[in-house]
Structures are given as structure tokens and as C-alpha cells.
Design an enzyme around this catalytic site. Structure first.
Site, PDB file in Angstrom:
ATOM      1  N   CYS A  62      18.129  54.204  32.208  1.00 21.10           N
ATOM      2  CA  CYS A  62      19.284  54.548  30.765  1.00 21.10           C
ATOM      3  C   CYS A  62      20.682  54.896  31.837  1.00 21.10           C
ATOM      4  CB  CYS A  62      18.365  56.239  30.802  1.00 21.10           C
ATOM      5  SG  CYS A  62      16.746  56.437  30.013  1.00 21.10           S
ATOM      6  N   ALA A  64      24.436  54.800  31.062  1.00 22.45           N
ATOM      7  CA  ALA A  64      25.521  55.205  30.768  1.00 22.45           C
ATOM      8  C   ALA A  64      25.462  56.969  31.201  1.00 22.45           C
ATOM      9  CB  ALA A  64      25.273  55.286  29.033  1.00 22.45           C
ATOM     10  N   GLY A  67      27.606  55.765  36.001  1.00 19.19           N
ATOM     11  CA  GLY A  67      27.580  56.127  37.589  1.00 19.19           C
ATOM     12  C   GLY A  67      26.715  55.678  38.214  1.00 19.19           C
ATOM     13  N   LYS A  68      25.652  56.156  37.863  1.00 19.41           N
ATOM     14  CA  LYS A  68      24.470  55.606  38.818  1.00 19.41           C
ATOM     15  C   LYS A  68      24.608  54.076  39.401  1.00 19.41           C
ATOM     16  CE  LYS A  68      22.125  59.532  39.104  1.00 19.41           C
ATOM     17  NZ  LYS A  68      22.445  60.179  37.447  1.00 19.41           N
ATOM     18  N   ASP A 226      16.393  57.498  35.558  1.00 20.71           N
ATOM     19  CA  ASP A 226      17.500  58.314  34.804  1.00 20.71           C
ATOM     20  C   ASP A 226      17.004  59.188  33.732  1.00 20.71           C
ATOM     21  OD1 ASP A 226      19.576  60.642  36.201  1.00 20.71           O
ATOM     22  OD2 ASP A 226      20.492  60.044  35.534  1.00 20.71           O
ATOM     23  N   CYS A 277      18.241  65.667  35.598  1.00 21.52           N
ATOM     24  CA  CYS A 277      18.874  67.418  36.094  1.00 21.52           C
ATOM     25  C   CYS A 277      19.074  68.130  35.401  1.00 21.52           C
ATOM     26  CB  CYS A 277      20.904  66.185  35.448  1.00 21.52           C
ATOM     27  SG  CYS A 277      20.886  66.546  33.645  1.00 21.52           S
TER      28      CYS A 277
HETATM   29  C1  LIG Z   1      21.056  61.272  32.318  1.00 16.62           C
HETATM   30  S1  LIG Z   1      21.718  60.365  31.312  1.00 16.62           S
HETATM   31  C2  LIG Z   1      21.926  58.935  32.253  1.00 16.62           C
HETATM   32  C3  LIG Z   1      22.652  58.531  33.385  1.00 16.62           C
HETATM   33  C4  LIG Z   1      23.541  57.751  33.930  1.00 16.62           C
HETATM   34  N1  LIG Z   1      22.079  57.406  34.998  1.00 16.62           N
HETATM   35  C5  LIG Z   1      24.244  57.307  35.307  1.00 16.62           C
HETATM   36  O1  LIG Z   1      24.356  58.033  36.398  1.00 16.62           O
HETATM   37  O2  LIG Z   1      25.888  57.960  35.082  1.00 16.62           O
HETATM   38  C6  LIG Z   1      20.935  59.814  30.532  1.00 16.62           C
HETATM   39  C7  LIG Z   1      21.196  58.832  29.470  1.00 16.62           C
HETATM   40  O3  LIG Z   1      19.819  57.653  28.635  1.00 16.62           O
HETATM   41  C8  LIG Z   1      19.406  57.698  27.283  1.00 16.62           C
HETATM   42  N2  LIG Z   1      18.793  57.406  26.657  1.00 16.62           N
HETATM   43  C9  LIG Z   1      18.271  58.446  26.246  1.00 16.62           C
HETATM   44  N3  LIG Z   1      16.994  57.490  25.203  1.00 16.62           N
HETATM   45  C10 LIG Z   1      16.932  56.467  25.242  1.00 16.62           C
HETATM   46  C11 LIG Z   1      16.489  55.660  25.176  1.00 16.62           C
HETATM   47  N4  LIG Z   1      15.037  55.204  24.396  1.00 16.62           N
HETATM   48  N5  LIG Z   1      16.780  54.360  25.743  1.00 16.62           N
HETATM   49  C12 LIG Z   1      17.706  54.144  26.778  1.00 16.62           C
HETATM   50  N6  LIG Z   1      18.728  54.796  27.046  1.00 16.62           N
HETATM   51  C13 LIG Z   1      18.252  55.838  26.766  1.00 16.62           C
HETATM   52  C14 LIG Z   1      21.365  58.247  26.957  1.00 16.62           C
HETATM   53  O4  LIG Z   1      21.907  57.619  26.366  1.00 16.62           O
HETATM   54  C15 LIG Z   1      21.744  58.516  28.299  1.00 16.62           C
HETATM   55  O5  LIG Z   1      23.064  57.970  28.010  1.00 16.62           O
END
Ligand SMILES: C[S@@+](CC[C@H](N)C(=O)[O-])C[C@H]1O[C@@H](n2cnc3c(N)ncnc32)[C@H](O)[C@@H]1O
Length: 370
Positions: A62, A64, A67-68, A226, A277
Site C-alpha cells: 500500500c 502511495a 514515502g516508505k 503499511d 498510523c
Molecule cells: C497509509 S497509506 C500508505 C502510505 C505509504 N505507505 C507511505 O508511506 O507513503 C495507505 C494506502 O493504501 C492504499 N490502499 C487502500 N486500500 C488498498 C487496496 N485494497 N489495495 C492497494 N492499496 C490500497 C491507499 O490508496 C493509500 O495510499
């Protein structure tokens, strides 16, 4: 109080102009683009806890805004492969843009629902041995085309299970080495980029996003989940109280389904890092309990660096009779719980790190039938 989204829908109202800075740190917005990317301390700790090693293939499930992912790519010195997926097309573009700004070439970003991250091969799948394809100017090029065979007209973009399956450290591609000339997927990707971008440019795709059909089981050395969560650890938090017990439980169910996919994708001997988070134990310690009880071949392992506090031991009994099981004594020091009220002054965050032991045959069967 009005929600953030609501503010943009109304034509009048009262706004608060914040003239005093809470932090002394200057704004880095648009400053030193590509050189620095500010992150919360626990996010950086998460990348270090994953501890990617030379030669490994990493999945960020996950990813976007990236950052990680970018922190992991830097720890890997921009070598090998970091696969970043997100279910949102626009967010995948954001990952690509960030990777391009930072000049990181080892990141490959795909649009993929992490709930379907394990590739379910069926008869209609195109059975290429080097199973990737990509759209360039409305033409889908199978990976083998880049080695000089056919070009197929097709308007859809398909990335099939990207990886050569690994068993332990051995790559299937090595096993097939006697049957055909082996070209690594990294080389194929480099070729695609070279054709499209010209040599020397990084992987900004100019608005194109690759779809993925998922990845083969056991095809990653390390997996970061994440997870999307209730975000109850984020600070400052102007709007609180919108969550219900039901919505929090729904987050937990969603995270478990994603974790199930992560378990299949990480190879035996590999690592899974789970982070959120939120300070909600239902999405943190209860996930760890679920993971350890359901997958007996998983074990918690220590994390470095260790900056957060211990996890919560025990359980919580809800008015409706539901009992949420947390950690057992001895497990609390193996996870990191960042408390926003602690002197570290971080957001609320949680990190658990698992090592994947040998997966028994029964696991394979239950995965296939689930
Ligand atoms: C907590 S954010 C991730 C932050 C990211 N790891 C960073 O450090 O920049 C959670 C992400 O999960 C994505 N997400 C939610 N449901 C998802 C799914 N079923 N499959 C893939 N990505 C998903 C969202 O679009 C969001 O970008």
C-alpha cells in the site's frame, strides 16, 4: 465543526488563519525537490525495521504516496527491485513522480488491489514465461517482444504475475536456465524504459500507469504492509469522534485480508513488516494476535532501531460480548507502539515485524481453496 472535505463545498463560513507556527522547523515545501523528503519519524523507522538487504526483491503493498517506498529504495542504494503497488491510479502516478524526482530507478509502481495481490493464474491468462507486458502508444508489448518476437495490438495494459517464483533463495528462473536463455526482469524493465524514455532518464512514465494482475506466491524476500487504517494516531487532528466501533472493526477486517495476501507473497525465510498510523489496538496488537494464531509459521522478531514503546498485552471485552485478543506476555517488547503523548512527540504509530518460517503443505492447500 466542519469536515475538511466539507470546507471546499460551501461558499461561505468562518476560517481560521494560523499565524503562529507550532513547530520551529521551516517549511520544506518545494525546497530542494528530489534532495529531501520530510517524513514522520515512525515512517522512517518502519523502512529501517524492514531492513532490506542487497539482492532482495521487496514489495510495498500500500505504497502511495511513496514515502516508505523511497526510503526503502534509498536503503537499498537504488539497486535490485522495490515493487510499489496501490489501488488508486492517481496515487500510483504520485509514487512514480516521487521516485522520478528522487532519481530512484529501482522502484516499479503498479496499480493493484492489495486484496488480490496474489496472482490467480487461470486458463485465459497469457502464458508467457517472462510474464510482463506494457502499453506504449496503444500497443501492448509482451516482455518477450522486447527480445525481438511479436507485437500484439491491444488497448489494455496488463502486468501479469511479475516474478519468477522463488523457493527459499532459489529463483525459478535459475532452474529454467538450461531450457532457454534467461533474461532477468530487471533487464526487461530497463529495456522498456530505454525504448520509451531514451537512456539515462528515470522511470517517470509520463502519465501511464501499469496494471498488475498480482504476483506469484513466495515471490518476495520482504513485504511491507503499511495498511490503510483509522489514522487515529495522526496529529494535529482537528476532527475526531467520527469513528464508530463498527467502522474500527471494519478497518481491522480489511487489514487482515491484506495481511493474508502478504503471508502468501513473502517467501519462507522472508520478512513481513506490518504498520499503521493508528493507536487503535484492534488494528495493531489484535492483528498481530490474528497473524500469530492463524499462521503458526510466523514469529515476531526484534526491530532496529527501537524507538517506540511496548505493545499492549491482554484483551478487551466489548459491551456486545466481542473479545479482542491482544499480545501475550513476552510479545510486547517485539513490537513498537508510538504514543503521541510520549516525549518523542511523534504521531501515533505501530510496527510489527514477522519472520516467515517454512510454510507447511496444508497452508498451500488452504490458500488455493480460499
Ligand atoms: C497509509 S497509506 C500508505 C502510505 C505509504 N505507505 C507511505 O508511506 O507513503 C495507505 C494506502 O493504501 C492504499 N490502499 C487502500 N486500500 C488498498 C487496496 N485494497 N489495495 C492497494 N492499496 C490500497 C491507499 O490508496 C493509500 O495510499
Amino acid at each position: 465543526m466542519m469536515s475538511r472535505a466539507g470546507m471546499f463545498r460551501v461558499s461561505e463560513g468562518i476560517a481560521v488563519d494560523m499565524s503562529n507556527r507550532v513547530y520551529k522547523l521551516p517549511s520544506f515545501h518545494d525546497v530542494l525537490e528530489g534532495e529531501i523528503f520530510l517524513q514522520n519519524l515512525p515512517s522512517i523507522v518502519t523502512a529501517h525495521a524492514l531492513d532490506p538487504q542487497k539482492g532482495e526483491r521487496i514489495l510495498d503493498m500500500c505504497a502511495a504516496p511513496g514515502g516508505k517506498t523511497t526510503a526503502i529504495a534509498m536503503l537499498m542504494k537504488d539497486e535490485e527491485e522495490v515493487v510499489a503497488v496501490d489501488r488508486s491510479h492517481n496515487k500510483v502516478l504520485v509514487i512514480q513522480k516521487l521516485a522520478a524526482e528522487m532519481g530512484l530507478n529501482c522502484i516499479t509502481a503498479f496499480k493493484l488491489d492489495a486484496l488480490k495481490a496474489v496472482w490467480q493464474r487461470n486458463d485465459s491468462d497469457i502464458t508467457t514465461d517472462l510474464c510482463c507486458s506494457e502499453e506504449i502508444d496503444g500497443v501492448t508489448i509482451q516482455s518477450s517482444d522486447l527480445l525481438g518476437s511479436h507485437v500484439e495490438k491491444n488497448s489494455s495494459i496488463i502486468m501479469e504475475g511479475m516474478s519468477a517464483e522463488k523457493s527459499g533463495k532459489e529463483s525459478v528462473s535459475n532452474e529454467k536456465a538450461n531450457e532457454r536463455t534467461y533474461v532477468s526482469k530487471a533487464d526487461i524493465r530497463k529495456n522498456i524504459r530505454r525504448i520509451r524514455n531514451g537512456s539515462g532518464r528515470n522511470q517517470c512514465n509520463g502519465g501511464r500507469v501499469q496494471n498488475s494482475k498480482g504476483f506469484s506466491p513466495n515471490s518476495f524476500d520482504r513485504v511491507l504492509l503499511d495498511a490503510p487504517c483509522s489514522a487515529l494516531g495522526l496529529r494535529p487532528r482537528l476532527f475526531a469522534g467520527e469513528d464508530t466501533i463498527e467502522s474500527l472493526r471494519n478497518h481491522a477486517k480489511y487489514q487482515r485480508r491484506m495481511f493474508d495476501q502478504a503471508v502468501q507473497l513473502a517467501r519462507p525465510g522472508g520478512i513481513i513488516v506490518y504498520s499503521t498510523c493508528t493507536i487503535n489496538p484492534g488494528e495493531n496488537e489484535a492483528l498481530v494476535r490474528y497473524a500469530l494464531d492463524r499462521y503458526t509459521f510466523l514469529s515476531l522478531v526484534p526491530q532496529h532501531p527501537r524507538i517506540g514503546g511496548p505493545g499492549l498485552v491482554g484483551h478487551c471485552e466489548f459491551p456486545d460480548g466481542y473479545i479482542e485478543e491482544w499480545l501475550r506476555p513476552g510479545e510486547e517488547e517485539l513490537v513498537q507502539r508510538f504514543d503521541p503523548s510520549s516525549p518523542h512527540d511523534t504521531i501515533g504509530f505501530f510496527i510489527a515485524k514477522f519472520i516467515v518460517g517454512p510454510k507447511d503443505a496444508q497452508f498451500g492447500k488452504s490458500c488455493a481453496s480460499s
